[in-house]
Design an enzyme around this catalytic site. Structure first.
Site, PDB file in Angstrom:
ATOM      1  N   LYS A  40       0.820  -1.217   0.000  1.00 34.18           N
ATOM      2  CA  LYS A  40       0.000   0.000   0.000  1.00 34.18           C
ATOM      3  C   LYS A  40       0.855   1.270   0.000  1.00 34.18           C
ATOM      4  CE  LYS A  40      -3.850  -2.298   2.240  1.00 34.18           C
ATOM      5  NZ  LYS A  40      -4.575  -2.584   1.003  1.00 34.18           N
ATOM      6  N   ASN A  43       2.543   1.726  -3.430  1.00 33.32           N
ATOM      7  CA  ASN A  43       1.505   2.100  -4.403  1.00 33.32           C
ATOM      8  C   ASN A  43       1.147   3.578  -4.272  1.00 33.32           C
ATOM      9  OD1 ASN A  43       1.361  -0.579  -5.224  1.00 33.32           O
ATOM     10  ND2 ASN A  43      -0.468  -1.049  -4.035  1.00 33.32           N
ATOM     11  N   ARG A 210     -15.864   5.315  -1.259  1.00 31.99           N
ATOM     12  CA  ARG A 210     -16.964   4.394  -1.556  1.00 31.99           C
ATOM     13  C   ARG A 210     -16.845   3.802  -2.950  1.00 31.99           C
ATOM     14  NH1 ARG A 210     -21.937   7.677  -1.092  1.00 31.99           N
ATOM     15  NH2 ARG A 210     -23.019   5.770  -0.563  1.00 31.99           N
ATOM     16  N   ASP A 240      -5.229   3.065  -2.862  1.00 29.54           N
ATOM     17  CA  ASP A 240      -3.885   3.651  -2.752  1.00 29.54           C
ATOM     18  C   ASP A 240      -3.739   4.810  -3.743  1.00 29.54           C
ATOM     19  OD1 ASP A 240      -3.414   1.593  -0.978  1.00 29.54           O
ATOM     20  OD2 ASP A 240      -2.594   0.288  -2.539  1.00 29.54           O
TER      21      ASP A 240
HETATM   22  O1  RIB Z   1      -3.904  -1.906  -1.668  1.00 27.29           O
HETATM   23  C1  RIB Z   1      -3.436  -2.888  -2.555  1.00 27.29           C
HETATM   24  C2  RIB Z   1      -2.205  -3.501  -2.005  1.00 27.29           C
HETATM   25  O2  RIB Z   1      -2.524  -4.184  -0.815  1.00 27.29           O
HETATM   26  C3  RIB Z   1      -1.561  -4.532  -2.894  1.00 27.29           C
HETATM   27  O3  RIB Z   1      -0.657  -3.997  -3.819  1.00 27.29           O
HETATM   28  C4  RIB Z   1      -0.931  -5.484  -1.918  1.00 27.29           C
HETATM   29  O4  RIB Z   1       0.446  -5.339  -1.852  1.00 27.29           O
HETATM   30  C5  RIB Z   1      -1.582  -5.176  -0.581  1.00 27.29           C
HETATM   31  O5  RIB Z   1      -0.697  -4.674   0.299  1.00 27.29           O
END
Ligand code: RIB
EC number: 2.7.1.15
Length: 288
Positions: A40, A43, A210, A240
């Site tokens: 997360k 990302n 949401r 993310d």
């Molecule tokens: O939010 C998505 C992410 O959650 C994925 O990329 C995975 O790594 C998890 O951590």
């Protein structure tokens, strides 16, 4: 221009696409498999950097091939990795993802992400100034989240805390963050199911996402910022992307409604290809 600092997890996602979920003790055949950078925190950092912000990632990887892949991917996306630690004799984080019927099921093994501790993180924050924004999530130890929030509060840095995956938060930490961005189920676990009442308790702070319905927050009334429907291929990483884009919009001094609209657009575009970072938009994609 101010900086965005992500203190958080980075992983390699191991993704299986399947038409059937096995029951306990059952074996089924999947459709396809791929590995791709995720986590997360990473990302969110990539999402912000693609939208052209100055982004620093504070985190940790293991001394293994996945660790090298994670760092290279951050660099390729213009995320500054000077504050990423490599931990000896520990595996990099992995996320084990099953894609089934347009949704995902995820098991995270934190590995090196469990070594992101206050004593290594807090000194790295000294370089940053008031006006900079820190993004946090919950795939790193909770004492680190609390310590970073306290440091930011005392040093006038803004914090977006994305409470995903859910775990309990102290009232002190909730009170100290600038923005809290749960999805609907995380919000229910944190505050119960009376959204209208809860959201009014945290004006201009609690932003509940949401999915393709957009996001809600409260100023003097409840504001519902509409989402954008897209052709869904893979929703992994949409939240993310929302958080990374929200930080970019706030750094650019958009007002909150406009910033959420920008983040909704980025999040909606991110679901149109496979992989958490696969369809994360660049600035031009949002403008288009
Ligand atoms: O939010 C998505 C992410 O959650 C994925 O990329 C995975 O790594 C998890 O951590």
């Amino acid at each position: 221009m101010n900086n965005i600092i992500v203190v958080g997890s980075s992983s390699i996602d191991l993704v299986v696409n399947t038409n059937k979920i096995p029951n306990a003790g059952e074996t089924v055949l999947g459709k396809s498999f791929f590995t791709t950078p995720g986590g997360k925190g990473a990302n969110q950092a990539v999402a912000a950097a693609r939208l052209s912000a100055e982004v620093y990632m504070i985190g940790a990887v293991g001394n293994d091939a996945y660790g090298t892949q994670i760092i290279n991917n951050l660099k390729d996306n213009n995320v500054n990795t000077d504050y990423m630690d490599t931990i000896e004799n520990v595996q990099s984080g992995t996320a084990h993802i099953t894609l089934y019927e347009e949704d995902n099921r995820i098991i995270v093994v934190p590995g090196a992400n469990n070594h992101i501790k206050p004593d290594t993180v807090i000194p790295k924050l000294a370089k940053f100034n008031s006006g900079d924004i820190i993004i946090l999530q919950q795939e790193i130890p909770s004492d680190t989240v609390d310590a970073v929030v306290k440091y930011a509060y005392e040093n006038n840095l803004k914090v977006i805390l994305n409470p995903a995956p859910y775990r309990a938060l102290s009232q002190e930490t909730i009170d100290r963050v600038t923005y809290l961005t749960p999805n609907e189920s995380e919000n229910e676990l944190l505050f119960g199911n009376d959204l209208d009442k809860v959201i009014a308790n945290y004006p201009n702070k609690l932003i509940v996402t949401r999915g393709d319905q957009g996001a809600v927050y409260f100023d003097t009334i409840i504001r519902n910022i509409a989402g954008h429907k897209q052709n869904v291929v893979d929703t992994t990483g949409a939240g993310d992307t929302f958080n990374g884009a929200l930080a970019v919009a706030l750094i650019e001094k958009m007002d909150l409604a406009k910033a959420i609209d920008f983040a909704n657009m980025a999040g909606s575009l991110s679901v149109t290809q496979l992989g958490a970072q696969g369809a994360m938009p660049y600035r031009q994609d949002i403008q288009d």
